[in-house]
Design an enzyme around this catalytic site. Sequence first.
Site, PDB file in Angstrom:
ATOM      1  N   HIS A  51       9.139  50.094  17.762  1.00 12.93           N
ATOM      2  CA  HIS A  51       8.432  49.085  16.962  1.00 12.93           C
ATOM      3  C   HIS A  51       8.913  49.118  15.502  1.00 12.93           C
ATOM      4  CE1 HIS A  51       5.344  49.734  20.220  1.00 12.93           C
ATOM      5  NE2 HIS A  51       5.419  48.428  20.209  1.00 12.93           N
ATOM      6  N   ARG A  70       4.296  52.884  27.344  1.00 13.20           N
ATOM      7  CA  ARG A  70       3.901  53.336  28.692  1.00 13.20           C
ATOM      8  C   ARG A  70       4.586  54.643  29.088  1.00 13.20           C
ATOM      9  NH1 ARG A  70       3.394  47.381  29.714  1.00 13.20           N
ATOM     10  NH2 ARG A  70       1.191  47.098  30.186  1.00 13.20           N
TER      11      ARG A  70
END
Length: 280
Positions: free
Chosen positions: A37, A189
């Site tokens: 990110h 995840r």
Amino acid sequence: MFTFTDLPELRARVRAWKIEGLRVGFVPTMGNLHAGHMALIDLAREHADRVVASVFVNPTQFGPNEDFSRYPRTLDADAAGLAAHDCDALFAPTVATMYPYGTGNEVKVQVPDITTILDGAHRPGHFDGVATVVARLFNMVQPDVAVFGQKDYQQLQVISRLVRDLAFPIEIVAAPTVRADDGLALSSRNQYLSPAEREVAPTIHATLLSMREGVRGGRTLAAVEAAATARLVAAGFAVDYATIRRADLGAPADHTRTGLVALIAARLGNTRLIDNLLLD
Ligand code: PAF
């Protein structure tokens, strides 16, 4: 860094920047931010004078048996990370702000065709939820440029189609996938993986590389796909797909060697991982 949960304050800030003639970049996220990110934030900064990130775990893009309730919510850490990374504003709306009429009764944005194949086939309705929330976020933030990770390759195609078809005045920039040293694509995840699964997970990237070699070596695309699936199954994955598509996600003719992308979605235990590799 400014932090907004309400729309009027966010809009006032963005408007003030635009009056100053500043170009506004946007990175939408579901939080639980990692180095991948932050690479999106860095790329947004290269394309804009001010960068807004959003953190919103969007309920409408999760299926009934998916991980919405256990999806990691780490807003304080996310805010600290963004601030340390010189992000200019964080938008962390509530569900009521994003969906004033509630979920289930919201205006939906539906992108045809590419939303029903691959992940769309395995996660029915997923891309309707993504397109719906991204269209809302674009209207709320009103950025000049928005950055999306290439790791979610199909999502990137869906957003590009959405922006072009609905004439959003927003430039879409694709950010290269950030990987761990062993090749595993960074993803929120990954933290669901047990230590044993984490050892096996880089097989996805290794398989993508072998798909590229297979295509370069002149094997038929069908043979390359079959070998990839077999390799993943042998490593313990349940394979949703291991496929080669044209870059626009259409089915390529078998002699095609350029403009291709290899895509994998496979589950290890309860964790579903996706990755892809442009083959040119
Ligand atoms: O890629 C994601 O994290 C999400 O799908 C997005 C684009 C933030 C929409 O909820």
